[in-house]
Design an enzyme around this catalytic site. Structure first.
Site, short mmCIF file in Angstrom:
data_model
loop_
_atom_site.label_atom_id
_atom_site.label_comp_id
_atom_site.label_asym_id
_atom_site.label_seq_id
_atom_site.Cartn_x
_atom_site.Cartn_y
_atom_site.Cartn_z
N GLU A 16 0.60 24.39 -25.13
CA GLU A 16 0.26 23.31 -26.05
C GLU A 16 -1.23 23.39 -26.41
O GLU A 16 -2.04 24.04 -25.72
CB GLU A 16 0.58 21.96 -25.38
N HIS B 172 5.56 23.99 -27.65
CA HIS B 172 5.05 22.62 -27.70
C HIS B 172 4.83 22.19 -29.14
O HIS B 172 4.75 23.02 -30.05
CB HIS B 172 3.75 22.53 -26.90
N HIS C 66 9.86 21.57 -26.35
CA HIS C 66 10.42 21.13 -25.06
C HIS C 66 10.86 19.67 -25.13
O HIS C 66 10.39 18.88 -25.95
CB HIS C 66 9.40 21.31 -23.94
N ARG D 16 7.24 22.48 -18.29
CA ARG D 16 8.11 21.72 -19.17
C ARG D 16 8.76 22.59 -20.24
O ARG D 16 9.63 22.13 -20.98
CB ARG D 16 7.35 20.56 -19.81
#
Length: 233
Positions: A91, A186, A13, A64
């Site tokens: 993440e 991520h 991202h 995100r």
């Protein structure tokens, strides 16, 4: 020999507000910053310039990643496609480090220890207490999951082990079925997947960098082994 498998595009991202502030983010649901949105448009153009036809997009449950999809597809000149989200693409969970600036972490725990948490494979940051309100068991995003499955902290190894069932059960069969996939995730999650795909040893993974907003294209042979990796620039 032409491969009968799909293409895989991995994308970290764009920059978030906490990336700008050099704060460990982990599972905290932070928005993209202005630079992150610009990276989204650039990533879409890079994919569009290659004429890649995507069949599905897979993201984490954090905004995100999934909020990037509309603008990215528009920038790529690509039609809308089915979307899938999974907490397994989240993440790495940074435990007590989440929300703290890197400089403050270095000052509290020391740079050597903190660097091991940040770049190592087996080192795990201090966990959140079970009753800490930052624990994901209190987050409505994970209300349908057994709290025992939710991490209070993760090493890169833990993050990779959490991710791999999604690769094996969801992504790999779709690629074998000739579907072209975009995975927006991520930095550490993608490091774990790249490590698996490219058979990178644990002692070398600290050198692996995954830039924000830069698509990474994989092609596979008929045995689903990587035959090509290309950063789209």
């Amino acid at each position: 020999m032409t491969s009968d498998t799909g293409l895989l595009v991995l994308l970290r991202h764009g920059y978030s507000l906490w990336n700008q502030q050099r704060r460990f983010t982990g599972w905290t649901d932070v928005e993209l910053c202005e630079h992150g949105w610009a990276q989204t448009l650039d990533a879409g153009r890079l994919i569009g310039n290659r004429g890649i036809k995507l069949d599905e997009v897979h993201t984490s449950v954090l905004q995100r990643t999934y909020l990037m999809v509309d603008q990215l597809l528009q920038s790529a000149g690509h039609p809308d496609i089915p979307r899938h989200t999974s907490w397994r693409l989240n993440e790495r969970h940074y435990g007590q480090l989440q929300g703290i600036a890197k400089e403050d972490i270095f000052a509290t725990w020391g740079e050597q220890i903190a660097h091991g948490w940040w770049r190592g494979y087996y080192q795990k940051p201090p966990p959140l207490d079970w009753n800490d309100l930052r624990h994901p068991r209190f987050d409505p995003l994970y209300a349908d999951l057994d709290p025992a499955m939710l991490p209070d902290s993760e090493s890169l190894f833990n993050c990779q082990q959490r991710l791999l069932p999604y690769w094996q059960d969801i992504l790999l069969p779709r690629l074998a079925d000739q579907r072209n996939l975009l995975v927006i995730s991520h930095g550490n999650t993608l490091r774990g997947l790249i490590m698996h795909l490219e058979k990178i040893p644990a002692e070398e993974v600290g050198k692996l960098e995954v830039p924000s907003g830069l698509p990474l294209l994989y092609r596979f042979d008929n045995t689903m082994q990587v035959s090509e990796r290309t950063w789209l620039k």
